[in-house]
Design a protein around this motif. Structure first.
Motif, PDB file in Angstrom:
ATOM      1  N   ASP A 257      13.964   5.484  82.253  1.00  8.01           N
ATOM      2  CA  ASP A 257      13.668   4.482  81.226  1.00  8.01           C
ATOM      3  C   ASP A 257      13.500   5.156  79.871  1.00  8.01           C
ATOM      4  N   LEU A 258      12.940   6.358  79.881  1.00  6.80           N
ATOM      5  CA  LEU A 258      12.748   7.106  78.640  1.00  6.80           C
ATOM      6  C   LEU A 258      13.977   7.929  78.265  1.00  6.80           C
ATOM      7  N   LYS A 259      15.053   7.779  79.088  1.00  5.47           N
ATOM      8  CA  LYS A 259      16.294   8.520  78.833  1.00  5.47           C
ATOM      9  C   LYS A 259      15.969  10.009  78.667  1.00  5.47           C
ATOM     10  N   TRP A 260      15.310  10.526  79.699  1.00  7.80           N
ATOM     11  CA  TRP A 260      14.760  11.862  79.602  1.00  7.80           C
ATOM     12  C   TRP A 260      15.830  12.936  79.455  1.00  7.80           C
ATOM     13  N   VAL A 261      16.967  12.752  80.118  1.00  5.95           N
ATOM     14  CA  VAL A 261      18.046  13.741  79.993  1.00  5.95           C
ATOM     15  C   VAL A 261      18.526  13.807  78.549  1.00  5.95           C
ATOM     16  N   ALA A 262      18.688  12.629  77.921  1.00  6.93           N
ATOM     17  CA  ALA A 262      19.108  12.599  76.514  1.00  6.93           C
ATOM     18  C   ALA A 262      18.022  13.178  75.614  1.00  6.93           C
ATOM     19  N   THR A 263      16.764  12.931  75.961  1.00  9.77           N
ATOM     20  CA  THR A 263      15.655  13.480  75.180  1.00  9.77           C
ATOM     21  C   THR A 263      15.673  15.008  75.220  1.00  9.77           C
ATOM     22  N   GLU A 264      15.903  15.574  76.404  1.00  8.00           N
ATOM     23  CA  GLU A 264      15.990  17.030  76.523  1.00  8.00           C
ATOM     24  C   GLU A 264      17.195  17.565  75.755  1.00  8.00           C
ATOM     25  N   ALA A 265      18.326  16.851  75.825  1.00  7.52           N
ATOM     26  CA  ALA A 265      19.526  17.303  75.118  1.00  7.52           C
ATOM     27  C   ALA A 265      19.315  17.301  73.610  1.00  7.52           C
ATOM     28  N   LEU A 266      18.673  16.237  73.099  1.00  6.59           N
ATOM     29  CA  LEU A 266      18.377  16.183  71.676  1.00  6.59           C
ATOM     30  C   LEU A 266      17.452  17.324  71.268  1.00  6.59           C
ATOM     31  N   CYS A 267      16.527  17.634  72.154  1.00  7.60           N
ATOM     32  CA  CYS A 267      15.563  18.698  71.872  1.00  7.60           C
ATOM     33  C   CYS A 267      16.275  20.049  71.777  1.00  7.60           C
TER      34      CYS A 267
ATOM     35  N   GLN B 293      11.240  13.258  62.969  1.00  3.33           N
ATOM     36  CA  GLN B 293      11.039  11.809  62.913  1.00  3.33           C
ATOM     37  C   GLN B 293      12.039  11.062  63.779  1.00  3.33           C
ATOM     38  N   ALA B 294      13.296  11.497  63.799  1.00  3.32           N
ATOM     39  CA  ALA B 294      14.321  10.779  64.555  1.00  3.32           C
ATOM     40  C   ALA B 294      14.041  10.827  66.056  1.00  3.32           C
ATOM     41  N   SER B 295      13.783  12.028  66.596  1.00  2.55           N
ATOM     42  CA  SER B 295      13.548  12.143  68.036  1.00  2.55           C
ATOM     43  C   SER B 295      12.224  11.501  68.430  1.00  2.55           C
ATOM     44  N   THR B 296      11.236  11.561  67.541  1.00  3.12           N
ATOM     45  CA  THR B 296       9.954  10.920  67.833  1.00  3.12           C
ATOM     46  C   THR B 296      10.109   9.411  67.897  1.00  3.12           C
ATOM     47  N   ALA B 297      10.854   8.831  66.953  1.00  2.00           N
ATOM     48  CA  ALA B 297      11.095   7.387  66.967  1.00  2.00           C
ATOM     49  C   ALA B 297      11.887   6.985  68.202  1.00  2.00           C
TER      50      ALA B 297
ATOM     51  N   LEU C 222       9.638   4.465  75.108  1.00  2.00           N
ATOM     52  CA  LEU C 222       8.347   4.320  75.790  1.00  2.00           C
ATOM     53  C   LEU C 222       7.841   2.888  75.698  1.00  2.00           C
ATOM     54  N   HIS C 223       7.988   2.254  74.536  1.00  2.00           N
ATOM     55  CA  HIS C 223       7.535   0.875  74.366  1.00  2.00           C
ATOM     56  C   HIS C 223       8.312  -0.072  75.269  1.00  2.00           C
ATOM     57  N   ASP C 224       9.640   0.132  75.339  1.00  2.00           N
ATOM     58  CA  ASP C 224      10.451  -0.716  76.209  1.00  2.00           C
ATOM     59  C   ASP C 224      10.049  -0.532  77.671  1.00  2.00           C
ATOM     60  N   PHE C 225       9.814   0.718  78.062  1.00  2.00           N
ATOM     61  CA  PHE C 225       9.419   0.987  79.449  1.00  2.00           C
ATOM     62  C   PHE C 225       8.092   0.333  79.790  1.00  2.00           C
ATOM     63  N   THR C 226       7.131   0.383  78.879  1.00  2.00           N
ATOM     64  CA  THR C 226       5.798  -0.153  79.156  1.00  2.00           C
ATOM     65  C   THR C 226       5.852  -1.615  79.562  1.00  2.00           C
ATOM     66  N   ARG C 227       6.638  -2.389  78.834  1.00  2.00           N
ATOM     67  CA  ARG C 227       6.741  -3.820  79.160  1.00  2.00           C
ATOM     68  C   ARG C 227       7.300  -4.018  80.567  1.00  2.00           C
ATOM     69  N   GLY C 228       8.409  -3.331  80.885  1.00  2.00           N
ATOM     70  CA  GLY C 228       9.006  -3.483  82.206  1.00  2.00           C
ATOM     71  C   GLY C 228       8.116  -2.927  83.305  1.00  2.00           C
ATOM     72  N   TYR C 229       7.413  -1.845  83.001  1.00  2.00           N
ATOM     73  CA  TYR C 229       6.524  -1.224  83.991  1.00  2.00           C
ATOM     74  C   TYR C 229       5.427  -2.191  84.416  1.00  2.00           C
TER      75      TYR C 229
ATOM     76  N   VAL D 286       6.513  20.385  73.069  1.00  2.00           N
ATOM     77  CA  VAL D 286       6.713  18.981  72.688  1.00  2.00           C
ATOM     78  C   VAL D 286       7.146  18.159  73.901  1.00  2.00           C
ATOM     79  N   LEU D 287       8.079  18.680  74.688  1.00  2.00           N
ATOM     80  CA  LEU D 287       8.539  17.957  75.873  1.00  2.00           C
ATOM     81  C   LEU D 287       7.401  17.757  76.873  1.00  2.00           C
ATOM     82  N   SER D 288       6.588  18.774  77.057  1.00  2.00           N
ATOM     83  CA  SER D 288       5.438  18.644  77.966  1.00  2.00           C
ATOM     84  C   SER D 288       4.464  17.593  77.456  1.00  2.00           C
ATOM     85  N   SER D 289       4.268  17.559  76.133  1.00  2.00           N
ATOM     86  CA  SER D 289       3.380  16.559  75.547  1.00  2.00           C
ATOM     87  C   SER D 289       3.912  15.147  75.781  1.00  2.00           C
ATOM     88  N   ARG D 290       5.212  14.974  75.683  1.00  2.00           N
ATOM     89  CA  ARG D 290       5.786  13.645  75.899  1.00  2.00           C
ATOM     90  C   ARG D 290       5.740  13.234  77.367  1.00  2.00           C
TER      91      ARG D 290
END
Length: 486
Positions: free
Chosen positions: A326-336, A345-349, A355-362, A406-410
């Motif tokens: 849901d957080l598109k973690w593979v893409a998040t790691e690739a961007l990192c 700012q871009a990767s944080t947004a 995360l917001h989209d996931f929370t609702r579905g979760y 940063v990845l561990s924090s997320r």
């Protein structure tokens, strides 16, 4: 003589009528000018009036208005972190709401909302959400009227200056013109935006505004035969499927497509407790496309895991691993890896939006799990941190200590969302730890970059997760023997 008298009479009448006609024309011109000023001021106000923030059910939205168009009805506008999409709701009127989703948080307000929904049908909480939106709409137009007055004053002052009016006449023009502008604006709002409040009162959740995913995020009605022999069910993503490890014996096409392994923690729990465990986890699964809705995997359409879980109506344990996709973690790691820093700012947004989209579905998923008639014990597994103090095996690929921090924090943020949701519904949170066995360690429980499924657990990692689940079950005094007897 008579003709002379008539000519003189007509001339006199014309002379008398000229001031009247002149005054009428000036009055008409002034009225037109005032209405033009009112229209321009109101239009400018719609463009610049700040949207009003409202909060309900843990959702923070900003309520404003779209720019008027010529259609008498249509959708509103929803801004999802810079991406504008039309609302599923249709509004009557030229002026329609523009809603900006700015935050979804898990706090006491959202907890109360979800618990009220589960226990009492959610009527009270849902009405509060709708009332908040209507209140935001009304407050927006109070501010918009004030801004309209401000623009009208500026325009009228400029007009009076161009006409070289005296101060007294200028004040008179500004006062009357401002009143006309505000009155015209209120009238326009009453006529062209009056349908919005009644439509906003229909909103019960964010789903009413944005709709569901293309594959459907709601679980369909239960179908298929009952599975009375199943004592525990595992649902979720590739971590639960144990992708990259040896496949299950005699795998079905769905097992192959989902990457299910004989070394999954589901298999470990089955062996340890002599249970029949049904592993429904599928690589790539998200809440909406996998758990609550169907999933396309390996060219197959995999049924919603929740609908199959409902068939196991005697299962007393359900284990869940979900969230990374849901957080598109593979893409998040690739961007990192590609970026100079992972917390720009871009990767944080991007992360916050996912995360917001996931929370609702979760929370929708948790609500469905709580509604299962057999009331199984539900375990929510959080994610292990794959990064340790050594990054020697990742050298040369873009990972640095700052980036992995940063990845561990997320991941920790995601785990907080998972744990808070579990607590809200009275479920068990399980926190597997790979401390000392992270990537690049001598006995890593995480698959490396050259393995079949990098960053996923090895067989030893799956066993570690199973042991954490087993300890949680024992600690919470679940009768394993009783579960097996059902």
């Amino acid at each position: 003589m008579n003709r002379s008298i008539l000519s003189h009479s007509n001339l006199s009448r014309r002379i008398l009528e000229r001031p009247i006609v002149g005054r009428a024309r000036r009055a008409a011109a002034i009225s037109f000018a005032l209405l033009l000023v009112a229209a321009v001021a109101a239009w400018l106000a719609l463009l610049v009036t700040p949207a009003q923030s409202v909060s309900a059910a843990g959702q923070t939205l900003r309520v404003g208005a779209t720019s008027p168009d010529l259609s008498l009805a249509g959708p509103g506008e929803l801004d999802l972190f810079g991406q504008s999409v039309p609302t599923t709701l249709q509004f009557n009127g030229l002026i329609r709401p523009k809603l900006e989703l700015t935050r979804i948080t898990i706090d006491s307000q959202l907890t109360q909302f979800v618990q009220t929904s589960a226990d009492h049908g959610g009527a009270s909480a849902q009405s509060r959400l709708a009332a908040s939106l209507v209140s935001g709409w009304e407050h927006y137009f109070l501010w918009q009227s004030a801004v309209t007055a401000g623009f009208a004053i500026l325009l009228l002052l400029a007009f009076s200056g161009l006409r070289h009016y005296t101060h007294r006449r200028m004040l008179k023009v500004v006062a009357i013109g401002t009143l006309v502008a505000v009155a015209a604006n209120v009238g326009a709002v009453a006529v062209f935006a009056t349908g919005a409040p009644s439509t906003l009162r229909q909103v019960k959740s964010l789903s009413d505004l944005v709709g569901d995913s293309a594959l459907g995020s709601a679980a369909p009605a239960r179908t298929g035969a009952s599975l009375p022999g199943v004592q525990a069910v595992v649902i979720g993503d590739s971590t639960a499927a144990a992708i990259g490890n040896p496949p299950v014996a005699h795998p079905s096409e769905q097992d192959k497509a989902c990457g299910r392994s004989a070394d999954s923690y589901a298999a470990d729990l089955a062996q340890a407790n002599n249970w029949k465990v049904l592993n429904l986890a599928c690589s790539g699964a998200t809440v909406s496309e996998g758990v609550l809705g169907p999933q396309i995997a390996g060219g197959l359409t995999v049924p919603p895991q929740m609908s199959v879980l409902e068939q196991a109506d005697r299962a007393s344990v359900v284990v869940v691993s979900i969230g990374a996709n849901d957080l598109k973690w593979v893409a998040t790691e690739a961007l990192c890896v590609l970026a100079a820093a992972c917390d720009d700012q871009a990767s944080t947004a991007y992360f916050q939006s996912n995360l917001h989209d996931f929370t609702r579905g979760y929370y929708e998923m948790l609500h469905d799990l709580a509604a299962l008639p057999q009331h199984p014990q539900v375990l929510i597994n959080t994610y292990f941190d794959p990064f340790g103090p050594s990054l020697s095996c990742l050298s040369g690929v873009g990972f640095t200590p700052a980036k992995t921090k940063v990845l561990s924090s997320r991941l920790a943020t995601l785990n907080t969302v998972l744990a808070d949701g579990a607590q809200t519904f009275g479920f068990i949170t399980v926190r597997p730890s790979f401390a000392g066995h992270e990537l690049c360690s001598s006995q890593s429980y995480v698959q490396g970059l050259k393995d079949a499924a990098p960053f996923h657990p090895t067989a030893a990692g799956e066993l570690t997760i199973a042991l954490a689940d087993q300890q949680a079950l024992t600690k919470n005094a679940l009768s394993i023997s009783a579960a097996g007897a059902k």
